[in-house]
Design a protein around this motif. Structure first.
Motif, short mmCIF file in Angstrom:
data_model
loop_
_atom_site.label_atom_id
_atom_site.label_comp_id
_atom_site.label_asym_id
_atom_site.label_seq_id
_atom_site.Cartn_x
_atom_site.Cartn_y
_atom_site.Cartn_z
N TRP A 631 136.98 17.39 -31.39
CA TRP A 631 135.91 17.66 -30.43
C TRP A 631 134.74 18.30 -31.16
CZ3 TRP A 631 137.90 19.94 -25.15
CH2 TRP A 631 138.58 18.94 -24.45
N LEU A 632 133.55 18.04 -30.65
CA LEU A 632 132.34 18.66 -31.19
C LEU A 632 131.43 19.04 -30.03
CD1 LEU A 632 130.55 19.46 -33.59
CD2 LEU A 632 129.62 17.13 -33.58
N PHE A 633 131.30 20.36 -29.80
CA PHE A 633 130.43 20.89 -28.75
C PHE A 633 129.44 21.86 -29.41
CE2 PHE A 633 134.04 19.45 -26.39
CZ PHE A 633 133.54 19.04 -25.16
N PRO A 634 128.15 21.64 -29.28
CA PRO A 634 127.17 22.52 -29.92
C PRO A 634 127.32 23.99 -29.55
CG PRO A 634 126.09 20.53 -29.11
CD PRO A 634 127.50 20.51 -28.58
N GLU A 635 127.83 24.30 -28.34
CA GLU A 635 127.92 25.67 -27.87
C GLU A 635 129.29 26.31 -28.10
OE1 GLU A 635 126.32 26.40 -23.99
OE2 GLU A 635 125.13 24.56 -24.05
N ILE A 636 130.20 25.57 -28.73
CA ILE A 636 131.55 26.07 -28.97
C ILE A 636 131.88 25.96 -30.45
CG2 ILE A 636 134.00 25.75 -28.42
CD1 ILE A 636 133.21 24.71 -25.72
N ASN A 637 132.57 26.97 -30.98
CA ASN A 637 133.00 26.98 -32.37
C ASN A 637 131.82 26.86 -33.33
OD1 ASN A 637 135.35 27.17 -34.09
ND2 ASN A 637 135.01 25.05 -34.68
N ALA A 638 130.72 27.49 -32.95
CA ALA A 638 129.50 27.50 -33.78
C ALA A 638 129.03 26.09 -34.11
CB ALA A 638 129.74 28.29 -35.06
N GLY A 639 129.26 25.14 -33.19
CA GLY A 639 128.79 23.78 -33.40
C GLY A 639 129.58 22.99 -34.43
N ASN A 719 141.03 26.48 -32.00
CA ASN A 719 142.26 25.68 -32.10
C ASN A 719 142.72 25.52 -33.55
OD1 ASN A 719 142.26 25.41 -29.34
ND2 ASN A 719 141.46 23.33 -29.34
N SER A 720 142.70 26.59 -34.30
CA SER A 720 143.06 26.53 -35.72
C SER A 720 144.53 26.82 -35.98
CB SER A 720 142.20 27.53 -36.51
OG SER A 720 142.37 28.85 -36.03
N TYR A 721 145.29 27.15 -34.91
CA TYR A 721 146.71 27.47 -35.09
C TYR A 721 147.56 26.38 -34.41
CZ TYR A 721 151.14 30.00 -35.09
OH TYR A 721 152.45 30.36 -35.29
N ARG A 722 148.63 25.99 -35.09
CA ARG A 722 149.53 24.98 -34.54
C ARG A 722 150.80 25.65 -34.00
NH1 ARG A 722 147.89 19.71 -33.46
NH2 ARG A 722 146.18 19.28 -34.90
N MET A 723 151.10 25.33 -32.75
CA MET A 723 152.36 25.80 -32.18
C MET A 723 153.51 25.07 -32.88
SD MET A 723 151.27 25.83 -28.15
CE MET A 723 152.70 26.70 -27.54
N PRO A 724 154.72 25.62 -32.82
CA PRO A 724 155.87 24.92 -33.42
C PRO A 724 156.04 23.52 -32.83
CG PRO A 724 156.46 27.18 -32.86
CD PRO A 724 155.10 26.94 -32.28
N ALA A 725 156.65 22.64 -33.61
CA ALA A 725 156.85 21.26 -33.18
C ALA A 725 157.71 21.20 -31.92
CB ALA A 725 157.49 20.45 -34.30
#
Length: 791
Positions: A631-639, A719-725
């Motif tokens: 995803w790419l949102f200009p207002e989220i995650n510093a663009g 969303n930089s962390y992955r939950m366990p499989a």
């Protein structure tokens, strides 16, 4: 309107029919099941000598152009005995066909293997499920579920543990067009997303299209789930009753006028409220609380004459949660409820051997409400918040067998949408000056005109080309969009082919959701001049290989999809305030839904592999998906781009069905089913660090009181962390005993057989002076027992 479409068909055919002068005639008719006269959707009609054929449409009608002379025509449908007839065509001919259901799996082996040949079809990214497959897939609590069965296919993912929502090729649940007898179902979930609203007993056919969309479908970006209800047996009265762990169900069908008018009704209701009520009463005799849901399907099917048929179908379903408290001089009630209502009236008319026409009147309504009230004589207080969407539409479709190589479809649909994002009612006898009765309503009109041509260029090349013109009007803004569609195949051999597909899609409706799991609090709103429609472009390439002697099919598909102007809530947005303005006198509150969302781009690409075994005592499929969703949102995650929450790099499903023993006079048949699933963990955002930051005040600070610090949290990239499989194994055993009145089925199913603690959500906890991450799981091992009687 039907005459307009007829003239369009004649105009399209004028040039093409003038290209050849070969004398041909049309063979047409309906394909039905023997006995019940239930029409068969997608039945195969094939002439081996000419290597040409067709399939029956959504109403069982087929039309095939053949040159004059003798021909052997094969009619077949999966799970039914095939039938061959020898005909000599000297004129146009109408011939209805009845196919008998195979009595057991040995007979299934002799059915036409061409039915399972994926290589010959120009359509790609399409999945068909039969009611029998749906009934045999083991599920939680033994509740058979259409959407959960579809989740086991490549390219389709579930959102979380037990959820029935579908994430198809990177799209969210709002980007799926879910149709029940052509009526749109806006919320397909019961019990906060754990079960779908579709009762499998009332379903005849389920089709999922993930790409290469035919032009007759529009309005969503990611998929089409087209579900057809049973028409009702025109010959004999039949029924099915079932008792499960949390619900019971009943289905009845039969003739009202034999071979002329039939009905089918199906109902399901949970009894969780009845089980919970005594427990609640023991805790507090003054309190009653509970939850239940129900579904009711009904359909009438009337053959006026050979060329005219009427269908009237409807669905009614609701969920309700409530908690009440009562004393001699006091009463309070709280709760929420949500539900769908749909209705479809259809008229089929066969104008000629070549032309079949259908007209549909369609109604759909979805409403969510939460309520609270108190009675403390003489004072009363009532609060109700609700939102809804209601559709009223008309649809015309025509199938025209233009020539031996061209099959045309042309249609027009228009729908009036009535959106009520917020209806807020507050009544208080203590403070009547604060009473509120406000409704925010938005009206829109959505239309679509399409044309499709299934063109058999030669024995190797078949193309399905189409064009859709979509229109949407709301709040003075009028959108017109052209949507080209294409899919095709090239036969490499008699059993293998390569395929390609391209489609442009537009979605003129948005779903405001901050959960992604299809909760009833999600709001549907129309595109307007501020937030425009969503758009997508999808390209797919594929390879299909059939091994008919072994009843195996292998398909591999790669896809790339980019969706623009998708929406999500801004951080801190509150859906409960959407649409409320001027709430209290003296306060200025003007919050529109457009102010609470931001738009961006979603990009997904991947590879899907599917190996299917169609017939025999042992059958099933293995599906695997390798994909990436950004995803790419200009207002989220510093663009900067970030993975979607439901981005899963690997997704695997293994589904098997095995007939361990056949039925006899003294012994029950035994069927075993297993499901194994594995998926990469969901992507989530978690705190990475906390620190104290000094408070900066615009006013001078008195040092006598010291300086103030605030505790700040660094969440890092989105969303930089992955939950366990996620992985689990389900299985079920069915004992099927023939009886003089029908058959009895006893099913034992086990969900999550090895008790895997799969992650539901993660949270922080402070232990021994440090912060640790704690995983919470929802379901361990869940056994269930179901009893079914078919008569």
């Amino acid at each position: 309107m039907p005459k307009t479409l007829l003239w369009m068909l004649l105009a399209c055919s004028f040039h093409l029919t003038s290209l050849g002068q070969t004398k041909t005639f049309t063979l047409s008719g309906f394909i039905r099941e023997t006995g019940s006269r239930e029409t068969l959707i997608g039945a195969n009609v094939y002439v081996d000598s000419l290597k040409t054929g067709t399939v029956s449409n959504a109403y069982g009608f087929y039309a095939l152009h053949l040159p004059a002379g003798k021909h052997t025509i094969r009619f077949s449908y999966v799970g039914y005995r095939s039938q061959e007839i020898l005909l000599e065509l000297n004129d146009n001919l109408e011939r209805d066909i009845q196919l008998s259901a195979a009595a057991d799996l040995k007979e299934v082996v002799i059915t036409d293997d061409r039915l399972q040949r994926q290589a010959e079809s120009a359509q790609m990214s399409r999945i068909e499920l039969t009611p029998q497959q749906i009934k045999e897939v083991p599920t939680i609590f033994g509740e058979k579920d259409v959407l959960k069965a579809l989740q086991l296919m490549p390219g389709v993912q579930s959102g979380n543990e037990g959820q029935s929502g579908l994430y198809v090729r990177g799209g969210g649940p709002d980007q799926n067009l879910i149709l029940l007898d052509e009526a749109t179902v806006y919320n397909a979930s019961h019990l906060f997303g754990f079960f779908s609203v579709f009762n499998g007993d009332a379903i005849k056919n389920v089709s999922l299209i993930k790409g290469g969309f035919p032009a007759r479908y529009g309005g969503r970006l990611s998929s089409v789930i087209d579900i057809s209800m049973k028409d009702g047996d025109k010959s004999d009265f039949k029924g099915e009753a079932g008792i499960g762990l949390i619900s019971s169900k009943l289905m009845l069908e039969g003739p009202i006028i034999k071979d002329k008018l039939s009905f089918v009704v199906s109902g399901r209701r949970t009894y969780v409220d009845a089980l919970v009520a005594p427990v609640v009463q023991l805790q507090d005799p003054n309190t009653t609380a509970g939850y239940y849901f129900y579904d009711f399907n009904a359909k009438l099917n009337y053959d006026i004459d050979r060329k005219n048929r009427l269908f009237l179908s409807g669905y009614f379903g609701k969920d309700r949660f409530y908690a009440n408290y009562q004393e001699p001089d006091y009463f309070s009630r709280n709760g929420m409820e949500w539900g769908n209502r749909t209705g479809t009236l259809r008229w089929n008319h066969q104008y000629s051997n070549k032309l079949f026409f259908n007209t549909s009147l369609i109604y759909s309504n979805y409403e969510f409400a939460t309520f609270s009230g108190e009675v403390f004589p003489p004072d009363t207080f009532n609060l109700r918040y609700s939102s809804s969407i209601r559709d009223i539409g008309i649809k015309f479709d025509a199938d025209y067998a233009l020539s031996q190589r061209h099959q045309l479809k042309i249609g027009l649909q228009t729908t009036r949408h009535i959106f009520i994002p917020t209806a807020f009612v507050l009544k208080n006898t203590d403070f009547p000056e604060f009473n509120i009765d406000r409704v925010s309503q938005e009206l829109s009109l959505e239309s679509g005109l399409y044309v499709e041509d299934l063109w058999q260029v030669n024995e190797r090349i078949e193309l399905n080309t189409g064009l859709r013109l979509s229109q949407f009007y709301a709040e003075g803004e009028n959108y017109w969009r052209l949507e080209p569609r294409f899919s095709g195949r090239y036969m490499l051999s008699d059993v293998s082919s390569v395929k390609a597909a391209f489609s442009l899609m537009n979605q003129y409706m948005h779903l405001l959701s901050n959960t992604g799991i299809g909760l009833p609090t999600d709001l549907w709103v129309p595109a307007n001049s501020v937030i425009g429609p969503q758009r997508s472009m999808q390209i797919a390439l594929g390879y299909a290989h059939d091994l008919p002697k072994k009843s195996l099919t292998f398909t591999a598909e790669s896809f790339y999809k980019q969706s623009r102007d998708v929406i999500t809530y801004r951080p801190g947005a509150n859906f409960l305030l959407t649409g409320i303005d001027g709430l209290f006198n003296g306060d200025v509150i003007d919050i529109k839904w457009e102010q609470q969302v931001t738009t961006g781009t979603a990009t997904s690409y991947g590879l899907e592999l599917l190996l299917q075994k169609h017939k025999g005592r042992f059958n099933g499929w293995i599906g695997y998906t390798l994909s990436k969703i950004d995803w790419l949102f200009p207002e989220i995650n510093a663009g900067r781009p970030f993975p979607a929450r439901y981005d899963r790099r690997h997704d695997l499903s293994v589904v098997t069905f095995y007939e361990l023993r056949k039925a006899s006079e003294k012994k029950s048949a035994i069927k075993l089913s297993t499901v194994f699933v594995y998926g990469t963990g969901n992507a989530v955002t978690l705190p990475q660090a906390t620190f104290d930051a000094p408070y900066v005040s615009p006013e001078p600070v008195n040092v006598f009181f010291g300086f103030f610090n605030y505790s700040m949290t660094d969440y890092g990239p989105m969303n930089s962390y992955r939950m366990p499989a996620y992985h689990r194994l389900d299985f079920s055993v069915q004992w099927i005993k023939p009886k003089s009145w029908g058959e009895r089925v006893l099913e034992l199913s086990v969900y999550n057989a090895y008790n895997r603690a799969n992650p539901w959500f993660l949270d922080r906890s402070f232990r021994d002076g440090r912060t640790v991450l704690v995983q919470y799981s929802l379901f361990g091992i869940v056994p269930s027992l179901n009893y079914i009687a078919r008569f």
